[in-house]
Design a protein around this motif. Structure first.
Motif, PDB file in Angstrom:
ATOM      1  N   ASN A 140       2.653   6.387  25.438  1.00 12.00           N
ATOM      2  CA  ASN A 140       1.401   6.967  24.919  1.00 12.00           C
ATOM      3  C   ASN A 140       1.683   8.170  24.022  1.00 12.00           C
ATOM      4  O   ASN A 140       1.092   8.308  22.952  1.00 12.00           O
ATOM      5  CB  ASN A 140       0.505   7.437  26.071  1.00 12.00           C
ATOM      6  CG  ASN A 140      -0.071   6.272  26.848  1.00 12.00           C
ATOM      7  OD1 ASN A 140      -0.037   5.131  26.403  1.00 12.00           O
ATOM      8  ND2 ASN A 140      -0.602   6.562  28.031  1.00 12.00           N
ATOM      9  N   VAL A 141       2.608   9.038  24.483  1.00  5.54           N
ATOM     10  CA  VAL A 141       2.920  10.244  23.700  1.00  5.54           C
ATOM     11  C   VAL A 141       3.485   9.818  22.342  1.00  5.54           C
ATOM     12  O   VAL A 141       3.109  10.341  21.296  1.00  5.54           O
ATOM     13  CB  VAL A 141       3.928  11.157  24.453  1.00  5.54           C
ATOM     14  CG1 VAL A 141       4.359  12.327  23.581  1.00  5.54           C
ATOM     15  CG2 VAL A 141       3.317  11.677  25.756  1.00  5.54           C
ATOM     16  N   THR A 201       3.563   6.776  30.116  1.00  2.00           N
ATOM     17  CA  THR A 201       3.059   8.009  29.476  1.00  2.00           C
ATOM     18  C   THR A 201       3.906   8.361  28.255  1.00  2.00           C
ATOM     19  O   THR A 201       3.384   8.811  27.229  1.00  2.00           O
ATOM     20  CB  THR A 201       2.936   9.186  30.479  1.00  2.00           C
ATOM     21  OG1 THR A 201       2.094  10.170  29.877  1.00  2.00           O
ATOM     22  CG2 THR A 201       4.242   9.835  30.860  1.00  2.00           C
ATOM     23  N   LEU A 257      10.882   9.106  21.460  1.00  2.51           N
ATOM     24  CA  LEU A 257      10.347  10.475  21.454  1.00  2.51           C
ATOM     25  C   LEU A 257      11.271  11.404  20.668  1.00  2.51           C
ATOM     26  O   LEU A 257      10.823  12.343  20.029  1.00  2.51           O
ATOM     27  CB  LEU A 257      10.167  10.998  22.881  1.00  2.51           C
ATOM     28  CG  LEU A 257       9.047  10.345  23.697  1.00  2.51           C
ATOM     29  CD1 LEU A 257       9.022  10.898  25.111  1.00  2.51           C
ATOM     30  CD2 LEU A 257       7.683  10.567  23.035  1.00  2.51           C
ATOM     31  N   GLN A 306       0.806   8.251  20.230  1.00  8.61           N
ATOM     32  CA  GLN A 306      -0.338   9.149  20.110  1.00  8.61           C
ATOM     33  C   GLN A 306      -1.654   8.427  20.369  1.00  8.61           C
ATOM     34  O   GLN A 306      -2.661   8.667  19.710  1.00  8.61           O
ATOM     35  CB  GLN A 306      -0.344   9.834  18.737  1.00  8.61           C
ATOM     36  CG  GLN A 306       0.948  10.586  18.517  1.00  8.61           C
ATOM     37  CD  GLN A 306       0.850  11.673  17.488  1.00  8.61           C
ATOM     38  OE1 GLN A 306      -0.130  11.805  16.773  1.00  8.61           O
ATOM     39  NE2 GLN A 306       1.884  12.478  17.409  1.00  8.61           N
ATOM     40  N   LEU A 332       3.677  18.206  31.195  1.00  4.00           N
ATOM     41  CA  LEU A 332       2.868  17.160  30.546  1.00  4.00           C
ATOM     42  C   LEU A 332       3.294  15.777  31.050  1.00  4.00           C
ATOM     43  O   LEU A 332       2.451  14.980  31.482  1.00  4.00           O
ATOM     44  CB  LEU A 332       3.036  17.217  29.020  1.00  4.00           C
ATOM     45  CG  LEU A 332       2.370  16.040  28.299  1.00  4.00           C
ATOM     46  CD1 LEU A 332       0.854  16.191  28.283  1.00  4.00           C
ATOM     47  CD2 LEU A 332       2.886  15.865  26.885  1.00  4.00           C
ATOM     48  N   THR A 343       0.724  13.637  33.547  1.00  2.00           N
ATOM     49  CA  THR A 343       0.145  12.391  33.037  1.00  2.00           C
ATOM     50  C   THR A 343       0.770  11.169  33.743  1.00  2.00           C
ATOM     51  O   THR A 343       0.087  10.181  33.970  1.00  2.00           O
ATOM     52  CB  THR A 343       0.320  12.287  31.506  1.00  2.00           C
ATOM     53  OG1 THR A 343       1.717  12.476  31.184  1.00  2.00           O
ATOM     54  CG2 THR A 343      -0.502  13.325  30.777  1.00  2.00           C
ATOM     55  N   TYR A 401      -2.603  15.283  26.518  1.00  2.00           N
ATOM     56  CA  TYR A 401      -1.695  15.019  25.388  1.00  2.00           C
ATOM     57  C   TYR A 401      -1.974  15.983  24.226  1.00  2.00           C
ATOM     58  O   TYR A 401      -1.051  16.482  23.576  1.00  2.00           O
ATOM     59  CB  TYR A 401      -1.822  13.571  24.900  1.00  2.00           C
ATOM     60  CG  TYR A 401      -1.365  12.511  25.898  1.00  2.00           C
ATOM     61  CD1 TYR A 401      -0.216  12.697  26.674  1.00  2.00           C
ATOM     62  CD2 TYR A 401      -2.072  11.321  26.063  1.00  2.00           C
ATOM     63  CE1 TYR A 401       0.196  11.740  27.590  1.00  2.00           C
ATOM     64  CE2 TYR A 401      -1.658  10.346  26.971  1.00  2.00           C
ATOM     65  CZ  TYR A 401      -0.528  10.569  27.737  1.00  2.00           C
ATOM     66  OH  TYR A 401      -0.121   9.614  28.635  1.00  2.00           O
ATOM     67  N   ILE A 421       3.796  16.872  20.783  1.00  2.00           N
ATOM     68  CA  ILE A 421       5.228  16.550  20.885  1.00  2.00           C
ATOM     69  C   ILE A 421       5.999  16.973  19.625  1.00  2.00           C
ATOM     70  O   ILE A 421       7.174  17.337  19.693  1.00  2.00           O
ATOM     71  CB  ILE A 421       5.415  15.037  21.190  1.00  2.00           C
ATOM     72  CG1 ILE A 421       6.857  14.716  21.585  1.00  2.00           C
ATOM     73  CG2 ILE A 421       4.995  14.156  20.030  1.00  2.00           C
ATOM     74  CD1 ILE A 421       7.199  15.002  22.986  1.00  2.00           C
TER      75      ILE A 421
END
Ligand code: SAM
Length: 334
Positions: free
Chosen positions: A39-40, A36, A166, A43, A13, A17, A62, A67
């Motif tokens: 973004n993860v 990226t 994250l 969301q 992923l 991305t 995504y 995640i």
């Protein structure tokens, strides 16, 4: 059914991305990886410059890999694989992450040193990508923890705070020269893969007792002094140091400083096979800053690690270290 491991799934992923964003924004892979990851975490796709069509492609990717289903260590390892890929193509030689086996081993030592403490603060003054710091935080389970990370490189610190977000760690980041004043109170544990070389700022260096009397100072010496300064009395330091620290021309001064301020609890030499030559070999230095209840160990923990891949020998060493901590460390609850 997918035969990929969770770490592989997440790595693909991040990788896919990051490649899409790299092409669209015409940036480096590492910059795209930071985007990226952001973004993860949020969301949503936060880059206004990305076209509607690419946004749809990214959203699909995504959504396929949520995640929230992954553990901290899975996230750290997948992100680490992407970082390694990006660093391969990076021209900057300082983009060097602490190797995973070393981070894991330091995590184990950190959990031993912090065993009886409840609320823990941890500082990494050369936090880089945050791989070492988050690995250590992942290995000290079920504690109230706050982290602090300082790093001079602005791309690395972006990668680090996304890494930390994250994994949902509470870490405050400072994008600065860590040998300038750090506005961070002393902590329970300092961890650092110490940058080695000369510090070009002679005026800054002049404020340190480990400055050189002649020419540029060693940044690794100044980093050790700064790390000790930011450790609480009775707190620990786990420092990845070059083996030549004890044989360099300024080793005497360093010895005196350490004896004055700290108790040497141990020295764990990493396997020489990890390094390109003996001159670049490193060890983990375990120090405790002097304080009321701090006592000299009857015997310091001196270990030569076997290759990490030698499982039997590693098991023996871990048993020896476990028993050293059991006999030497008085329970203290702070
Ligand atoms: N442990 C880190 C990780 O897991 O990514 C890697 C640490 S790397 C060996 C050393 C780091 O120190 C590099 O990221 C480098 O940019 C940083 N550094 C070097 N000199 C510095 C300084 N004066 N102040 C802050 N950071 C510095």
């Amino acid at each position: 059914m997918s035969t990929q491991s969770p770490v592989e799934n997440l790595f693909y992923l991040f990788d896919k991305t990051a490649n899409i964003i790299q092409q669209e924004l015409n940036c480096t892979y590492l910059e795209a990886l930071a985007e990226t990851a952001e973004n993860v975490f949020h969301q949503s796709i936060i880059q206004d410059e990305i076209s509607e069509m690419t946004k749809k492609r990214l959203e699909k990717e995504y959504q396929a890999v949520p995640i929230g289903h992954y553990s901290n260590e899975e996230i750290r390892k997948a992100y680490q694989l992407s970082l390694l890929k990006g660093m391969k193509h990076s021209t900057q030689s300082n983009h060097q992450m602490t190797p995973d086996a070393v981070s894991l081993f330091m995590g184990y030592l950190a959990s031993k040193c912090m065993d009886n403490r409840k609320n823990i603060s941890i500082l990494d003054p050369a936090v880089g990508t945050g791989n070492l710091l988050t690995s250590i935080m992942n290995h000290i389970p079920s504690k109230e923890m706050i982290g602090f990370g300082s790093e001079i490189d602005d791309l690395l610190i972006r990668l680090a705070y996304n890494n930390s977000n994250l994994q949902k760690h509470t870490i405050q980041f400072f994008n600065q020269d860590s040998l300038e004043p750090l506005y961070i109170d002393p902590v329970d544990l300092v961890v650092c893969d110490i940058p080695i070389g000369y510090y070009p700022n002679d005026i800054g260096a002049s404020k340190f007792s480990l400055k050189s009397n002649d020419g540029h100072s060693y940044s690794h010496h100044l980093f050790i002094e700064q790390s000790v300064k930011h450790t609480k009395a009775g707190g620990y330091l786990l420092l990845l140091i070059p083996n030549h620290l004890f044989t360099s021309d300024q080793a005497d001064k360093m010895h005196r400083f350490i004896k004055e301020q700290c108790i040497i609890q141990g020295l764990v030499q990493l396997p020489l096979s990890m390094f390109k030559d003996e001159k670049s070999a490193k060890s983990i230095f375990i120090l405790q800053k002097k304080g009321n209840e701090v006592t000299q160990p009857k015997q310091a923990l001196l270990v030569d690690l076997p290759k990490f891949s030698n499982k039997d020998a590693m098991r023996g060493i871990i048993a020896r270290i476990d028993s050293w901590f059991k006999t030497e460390k008085q329970p203290s609850t702070r």
